[in-house]
Design a protein around this motif. Sequence first.
Motif, PDB file in Angstrom:
ATOM      1  N   UNK A  17      25.966  17.631  -3.995  1.00  0.00           N
ATOM      2  CA  UNK A  17      25.989  16.701  -5.130  1.00  0.00           C
ATOM      3  C   UNK A  17      24.654  15.969  -5.251  1.00  0.00           C
ATOM      4  N   UNK A  18      24.086  15.558  -4.115  1.00  0.00           N
ATOM      5  CA  UNK A  18      22.799  14.867  -4.119  1.00  0.00           C
ATOM      6  C   UNK A  18      21.712  15.768  -4.689  1.00  0.00           C
ATOM      7  N   UNK A  19      21.721  17.044  -4.319  1.00  0.00           N
ATOM      8  CA  UNK A  19      20.728  17.992  -4.825  1.00  0.00           C
ATOM      9  C   UNK A  19      20.883  18.187  -6.326  1.00  0.00           C
ATOM     10  N   UNK A  20      22.126  18.226  -6.802  1.00  0.00           N
ATOM     11  CA  UNK A  20      22.357  18.373  -8.244  1.00  0.00           C
ATOM     12  C   UNK A  20      21.830  17.160  -9.006  1.00  0.00           C
ATOM     13  N   UNK A  21      22.042  15.967  -8.456  1.00  0.00           N
ATOM     14  CA  UNK A  21      21.569  14.752  -9.107  1.00  0.00           C
ATOM     15  C   UNK A  21      20.045  14.720  -9.130  1.00  0.00           C
ATOM     16  N   UNK A  22      19.416  15.104  -8.029  1.00  0.00           N
ATOM     17  CA  UNK A  22      17.952  15.138  -7.981  1.00  0.00           C
ATOM     18  C   UNK A  22      17.392  16.132  -8.990  1.00  0.00           C
ATOM     19  N   UNK A  58      18.846  17.080 -11.783  1.00  0.00           N
ATOM     20  CA  UNK A  58      19.068  16.520 -13.115  1.00  0.00           C
ATOM     21  C   UNK A  58      18.027  15.460 -13.437  1.00  0.00           C
ATOM     22  N   UNK A  59      17.688  14.615 -12.448  1.00  0.00           N
ATOM     23  CA  UNK A  59      16.665  13.600 -12.670  1.00  0.00           C
ATOM     24  C   UNK A  59      15.308  14.235 -12.947  1.00  0.00           C
ATOM     25  N   UNK A  60      14.996  15.292 -12.232  1.00  0.00           N
ATOM     26  CA  UNK A  60      13.719  15.981 -12.417  1.00  0.00           C
ATOM     27  C   UNK A  60      13.636  16.605 -13.812  1.00  0.00           C
ATOM     28  N   UNK A  61      14.706  17.276 -14.220  1.00  0.00           N
ATOM     29  CA  UNK A  61      14.718  17.905 -15.542  1.00  0.00           C
ATOM     30  C   UNK A  61      14.617  16.847 -16.633  1.00  0.00           C
ATOM     31  N   UNK A 120      13.166  13.941 -16.378  1.00  0.00           N
ATOM     32  CA  UNK A 120      11.805  13.412 -16.411  1.00  0.00           C
ATOM     33  C   UNK A 120      10.866  14.374 -17.135  1.00  0.00           C
ATOM     34  N   UNK A 121      11.087  15.677 -16.977  1.00  0.00           N
ATOM     35  CA  UNK A 121      10.273  16.654 -17.705  1.00  0.00           C
ATOM     36  C   UNK A 121      10.504  16.544 -19.208  1.00  0.00           C
ATOM     37  N   UNK A 122      11.766  16.391 -19.599  1.00  0.00           N
ATOM     38  CA  UNK A 122      12.088  16.261 -21.022  1.00  0.00           C
ATOM     39  C   UNK A 122      11.494  14.978 -21.602  1.00  0.00           C
ATOM     40  N   UNK A 123      11.553  13.896 -20.827  1.00  0.00           N
ATOM     41  CA  UNK A 123      10.988  12.634 -21.291  1.00  0.00           C
ATOM     42  C   UNK A 123       9.476  12.743 -21.444  1.00  0.00           C
ATOM     43  N   UNK A 124       8.826  13.398 -20.504  1.00  0.00           N
ATOM     44  CA  UNK A 124       7.375  13.558 -20.571  1.00  0.00           C
ATOM     45  C   UNK A 124       6.981  14.441 -21.749  1.00  0.00           C
ATOM     46  N   UNK A 125       7.827  15.387 -22.096  1.00  0.00           N
ATOM     47  CA  UNK A 125       7.542  16.266 -23.215  1.00  0.00           C
ATOM     48  C   UNK A 125       7.629  15.528 -24.545  1.00  0.00           C
ATOM     49  N   UNK A 126       8.508  14.562 -24.626  1.00  0.00           N
ATOM     50  CA  UNK A 126       8.704  13.812 -25.872  1.00  0.00           C
ATOM     51  C   UNK A 126       7.569  12.820 -26.132  1.00  0.00           C
ATOM     52  N   UNK A 127       6.896  12.413 -25.095  1.00  0.00           N
ATOM     53  CA  UNK A 127       5.814  11.418 -25.242  1.00  0.00           C
ATOM     54  C   UNK A 127       4.591  12.030 -25.858  1.00  0.00           C
TER      55      UNK A 127
END
Length: 64
Positions: free
Chosen positions: A45-50, A52-55, A57-64
Amino acid sequence: MLKIQVNTGENIERALKRYKQKFNRTGTRRELQLRKQYAKPSIVRRAEIQKAEYVQSLKDAEQI
């Protein structure tokens, strides 16, 4: 079982490449690697959450 039909005159390397792609898409190899060792549900579960957070952050960086 995966079946790849080799067309007449088709290069065997090309057919092998198609086989490898199909094999990777099925997720068989990944499943075998996961079953090699037991992983506690909390670690999974911890790996899945990490991930998801990474993905996210990539999506957020792409929108900027």
